[in-house]
Design a protein around this motif. Structure first.
Motif, PDB file in Angstrom:
ATOM      1  N   LEU A  42      37.484  37.157  40.919  1.00  0.00           N
ATOM      2  CA  LEU A  42      38.353  36.687  39.933  1.00  0.00           C
ATOM      3  C   LEU A  42      38.728  38.062  39.223  1.00  0.00           C
ATOM      4  O   LEU A  42      39.733  38.187  38.693  1.00  0.00           O
ATOM      5  N   LEU A  43      37.663  39.047  38.931  1.00  0.00           N
ATOM      6  CA  LEU A  43      38.039  40.209  38.351  1.00  0.00           C
ATOM      7  C   LEU A  43      38.935  41.000  39.134  1.00  0.00           C
ATOM      8  O   LEU A  43      39.823  41.742  38.558  1.00  0.00           O
ATOM      9  N   SER A  44      38.711  41.015  40.235  1.00  0.00           N
ATOM     10  CA  SER A  44      39.584  41.769  41.208  1.00  0.00           C
ATOM     11  C   SER A  44      41.098  41.509  41.068  1.00  0.00           C
ATOM     12  O   SER A  44      42.129  42.003  40.974  1.00  0.00           O
ATOM     13  N   VAL A  45      41.241  39.948  41.105  1.00  0.00           N
ATOM     14  CA  VAL A  45      42.712  39.299  40.978  1.00  0.00           C
ATOM     15  C   VAL A  45      43.259  39.721  39.620  1.00  0.00           C
ATOM     16  O   VAL A  45      44.526  40.094  39.678  1.00  0.00           O
ATOM     17  N   GLY A  46      42.504  39.845  38.578  1.00  0.00           N
ATOM     18  CA  GLY A  46      42.938  40.306  37.241  1.00  0.00           C
ATOM     19  C   GLY A  46      43.651  41.539  37.266  1.00  0.00           C
ATOM     20  O   GLY A  46      44.239  41.763  36.140  1.00  0.00           O
ATOM     21  N   CYS A  47      43.141  42.471  38.236  1.00  0.00           N
ATOM     22  CA  CYS A  47      43.848  43.824  38.433  1.00  0.00           C
ATOM     23  C   CYS A  47      45.327  43.813  39.047  1.00  0.00           C
ATOM     24  O   CYS A  47      45.622  44.764  39.000  1.00  0.00           O
ATOM     25  N   VAL A  48      45.615  42.926  39.368  1.00  0.00           N
ATOM     26  CA  VAL A  48      47.126  42.874  39.997  1.00  0.00           C
ATOM     27  C   VAL A  48      48.083  42.950  39.183  1.00  0.00           C
ATOM     28  O   VAL A  48      49.020  43.804  39.325  1.00  0.00           O
ATOM     29  N   ASN A  49      48.240  42.301  38.230  1.00  0.00           N
ATOM     30  CA  ASN A  49      49.545  42.500  37.342  1.00  0.00           C
ATOM     31  C   ASN A  49      49.056  41.775  35.806  1.00  0.00           C
ATOM     32  O   ASN A  49      48.152  41.112  35.735  1.00  0.00           O
ATOM     33  N   LYS A  50      49.894  42.000  34.672  1.00  0.00           N
ATOM     34  CA  LYS A  50      49.370  41.258  33.655  1.00  0.00           C
ATOM     35  C   LYS A  50      49.470  39.793  33.588  1.00  0.00           C
ATOM     36  O   LYS A  50      48.601  39.285  33.120  1.00  0.00           O
ATOM     37  N   HIS A  51      50.470  39.186  34.466  1.00  0.00           N
ATOM     38  CA  HIS A  51      50.381  37.740  34.553  1.00  0.00           C
ATOM     39  C   HIS A  51      48.966  37.217  35.063  1.00  0.00           C
ATOM     40  O   HIS A  51      48.468  36.382  34.639  1.00  0.00           O
ATOM     41  N   PHE A  52      48.607  37.830  36.251  1.00  0.00           N
ATOM     42  CA  PHE A  52      47.377  37.534  36.745  1.00  0.00           C
ATOM     43  C   PHE A  52      46.325  37.853  35.936  1.00  0.00           C
ATOM     44  O   PHE A  52      45.283  36.827  35.859  1.00  0.00           O
ATOM     45  N   TYR A  53      46.343  38.761  35.123  1.00  0.00           N
ATOM     46  CA  TYR A  53      45.135  39.240  34.323  1.00  0.00           C
ATOM     47  C   TYR A  53      44.933  38.217  33.386  1.00  0.00           C
ATOM     48  O   TYR A  53      43.954  37.439  32.943  1.00  0.00           O
ATOM     49  N   HIS A  54      46.056  37.401  32.590  1.00  0.00           N
ATOM     50  CA  HIS A  54      46.038  36.477  31.687  1.00  0.00           C
ATOM     51  C   HIS A  54      45.667  35.202  32.324  1.00  0.00           C
ATOM     52  O   HIS A  54      44.777  34.645  31.732  1.00  0.00           O
ATOM     53  N   SER A 113      56.912  33.810  41.674  1.00  0.00           N
ATOM     54  CA  SER A 113      57.545  32.560  41.530  1.00  0.00           C
ATOM     55  C   SER A 113      56.692  31.350  41.574  1.00  0.00           C
ATOM     56  O   SER A 113      57.159  30.364  41.113  1.00  0.00           O
ATOM     57  N   MET A 114      55.443  31.505  42.254  1.00  0.00           N
ATOM     58  CA  MET A 114      54.501  30.292  41.971  1.00  0.00           C
ATOM     59  C   MET A 114      54.310  29.829  40.773  1.00  0.00           C
ATOM     60  O   MET A 114      53.947  30.482  39.920  1.00  0.00           O
ATOM     61  N   PRO A 115      54.120  28.582  40.580  1.00  0.00           N
ATOM     62  CA  PRO A 115      53.866  28.168  39.004  1.00  0.00           C
ATOM     63  C   PRO A 115      52.391  28.348  38.606  1.00  0.00           C
ATOM     64  O   PRO A 115      51.627  28.565  39.493  1.00  0.00           O
ATOM     65  N   SER A 116      52.104  28.494  37.366  1.00  0.00           N
ATOM     66  CA  SER A 116      50.917  29.042  36.994  1.00  0.00           C
ATOM     67  C   SER A 116      50.073  27.992  37.179  1.00  0.00           C
ATOM     68  O   SER A 116      48.606  28.420  37.525  1.00  0.00           O
ATOM     69  N   GLU A 117      50.305  26.800  37.180  1.00  0.00           N
ATOM     70  CA  GLU A 117      49.278  25.773  37.365  1.00  0.00           C
ATOM     71  C   GLU A 117      48.733  25.885  38.842  1.00  0.00           C
ATOM     72  O   GLU A 117      47.331  25.667  39.096  1.00  0.00           O
ATOM     73  N   MET A 118      49.703  26.223  39.681  1.00  0.00           N
ATOM     74  CA  MET A 118      48.919  26.253  41.168  1.00  0.00           C
ATOM     75  C   MET A 118      48.394  27.378  41.231  1.00  0.00           C
ATOM     76  O   MET A 118      47.301  27.520  41.989  1.00  0.00           O
ATOM     77  N   LEU A 119      48.676  28.558  40.676  1.00  0.00           N
ATOM     78  CA  LEU A 119      47.793  29.849  40.660  1.00  0.00           C
ATOM     79  C   LEU A 119      46.507  29.638  40.059  1.00  0.00           C
ATOM     80  O   LEU A 119      45.243  30.004  40.676  1.00  0.00           O
ATOM     81  N   MET A 120      46.478  28.754  38.736  1.00  0.00           N
ATOM     82  CA  MET A 120      45.234  28.421  38.170  1.00  0.00           C
ATOM     83  C   MET A 120      44.278  27.642  38.982  1.00  0.00           C
ATOM     84  O   MET A 120      43.095  27.689  39.289  1.00  0.00           O
TER      85      MET A 120
END
Length: 437
Positions: free
Chosen positions: A19-31, A1-8
């Motif tokens: 950053l590479l490890s975070v990208g393995c969490v789910n598709k949204h985090f990967y993109h 539910s956290m906005p993409s801008e805040m995650l970025m």
């Protein structure tokens, strides 16, 4: 539910590995973790642009700026890939610098141990059961020899042997090597498939090499040894022996599913003639059993005449039964040492054999590192100098065979190699030189 801008914004504070490890969490985090803006900043901090006044045609310089073109004209993940490729290239450069000096006796790089450390290379085995579940074994002990490295895995939590279908041996390297610290098992890594073995009906499909009071050893080609507890028929340990030639390539350049294929040899202009045979070959032979080395020898000026070609093989005699000046003693009594958390032992007459055969130009023509067994022969020694029991040790693969004959001297308590012959496949020779034997 956290906005993409805040995650970025949060992701922008992470280092490359995180950053590479975070990208393995789910598709949204990967993109989100593929964002070119974040990776371009990481890239620019690590690889600063070169400033040049004079522009030479032979020299190409790359400049990176944080302008819109560098961000929007690239596909998502472009600067992540560029960063990873440059990091890997930097490691390869360090490794190539270490493996450049070559030992004149073995024809192999002198600083293999240092090169392995610089690359962050380690090895793991993945056991797959019949239901498809994978069991990963990473804790391993390494033993370095002149021409090979032996890797020993042991654990108290091996899966049941009857449920296993395959065993895969991988080389593992960190995706972003950090020379200042040991590679983390939780960080991004890549696997390179070295070999795959089938474990179904292990005791029937493999070669039994020997046993002591606690374990029985079974050999799987190439170079894998499985120790089973005698009472429970369960895995006690797994041992792999890898020859230095091809070691780094197969452990780093393959994929997680496909083994690395070595490029074909490029023949040089020479007087190789089927009517003349092979000439000026060199053999380096190591026989060891874990911590002990029983033989380390180099044999020069080996050759094969036309009359030595028969049944699809070229015969090269290294040690002749008739020439006692070349007969070699083994230092100590051969045996393969093993250990686990609670037990250790030594299987007699079983050892590792490392063979490195160099052609007339000094290239590694044929090599292997594999477990072998010294088997009693029914023959009796007919040599005047050696009166004792005869033992034989053989090895064979698709490229050739090695046949060794030894005599046990009871008086001095030592083995003597009295006959050593190599049989090289004519197909191997034809592919190497582009000839037709």
């Amino acid at each position: 539910s956290m906005p993409s801008e805040m995650l970025m914004k949060i992701f922008s504070y992470l280092d490359a590995a995180s950053l590479l490890s975070v990208g393995c969490v789910n598709k949204h985090f990967y993109h989100l973790a593929n964002d070119n803006g974040i990776w371009l900043k990481i890239y620019s901090r690590c690889f600063r642009p070169k400033r040049t006044i004079w522009k030479m045609k032979s020299e190409q310089t790359e400049t990176v700026s944080l302008d819109c073109a560098a961000l929007h004209d690239r596909k998502p993940g472009y600067w992540k890939k560029e960063y990873i490729f440059k990091q890997i290239a930097a490691v390869k450069t360090r490794v190539m610098r270490l493996v450049k000096p070559v030992d004149p006796y073995t024809g192999l790089p002198c600083k293999n141990k240092e090169a392995i450390k610089a690359s962050g290379l380690s090895w793991m085995i993945v056991l797959k059961d019949k239901s498809g579940k994978e069991h990963i074994m990473e804790k391993a002990n390494l033993s370095f020899k002149d021409t090979s490295v032996t890797i020993l895995w042991y654990s108290t939590n091996w899966p049941c042997l009857d449920t296993l279908s395959t065993l895969k041996l991988f080389g593992v390297t960190p995706l972003l090597p950090d020379q200042s610290r040991d590679p983390s098992k939780n960080g991004p890594r890549r696997r390179s498939l070295i070999a795959e073995y089938h474990l179904a009906n292990l005791t029937e499909s493999s070669v039994a090499l020997g046993a002591d009071k606690l374990v029985q050893l079974f050999s799987l080609n190439p170079g894998l040894l499985v120790g089973l507890w005698k009472e429970k028929n369960e895995i006690a340990f797994v041992m792999a022996s890898l020859h230095y030639h091809q070691l780094l390539e197969r452990s780093t350049l393959g994929s997680a599913t496909v083994q690395y294929a070595l490029p074909p040899n490029k023949p040089v202009l020479d007087d190789v003639d089927p009517e003349y045979g092979l000439h000026d070959y060199s053999l380096h032979l190591d026989i060891h059993g874990g911590s002990c080395t029983y033989l380390c020898g180099t044999f020069k000026r080996l050759f094969c005449r036309k009359g030595d070609i028969a049944n699809g093989y070229l015969r090269i005699t290294v040690v002749s039964l008739k020439d006692n000046t070349k007969h070699l003693p083994l230092i100590g009594t051969p045996g393969l040492s093993w250990e686990t958390d609670a037990f250790k032992g030594n299987v007699k007459n079983c050892c590792m054999m490392d063979v490195t055969l160099l052609d007339e130009t000094g290239k590694t023509f044929w090599c292997f590192s594999a477990p072998v067994y010294m088997e009693p022969s029914s023959k009796t020694s007919s040599l005047y100098d050696y009166m004792g029991d005869i033992y034989t040790t053989d090895y064979a693969d698709s490229e050739g065979k090695v046949c060794v004959e030894l005599v046990w001297l009871e008086e001095t308590k030592e083995y003597f190699i009295v006959n050593l012959v190599l049989y090289i496949s004519t197909r191997k020779v034809n592919n190497w030189y582009g000839t037709n034997y």
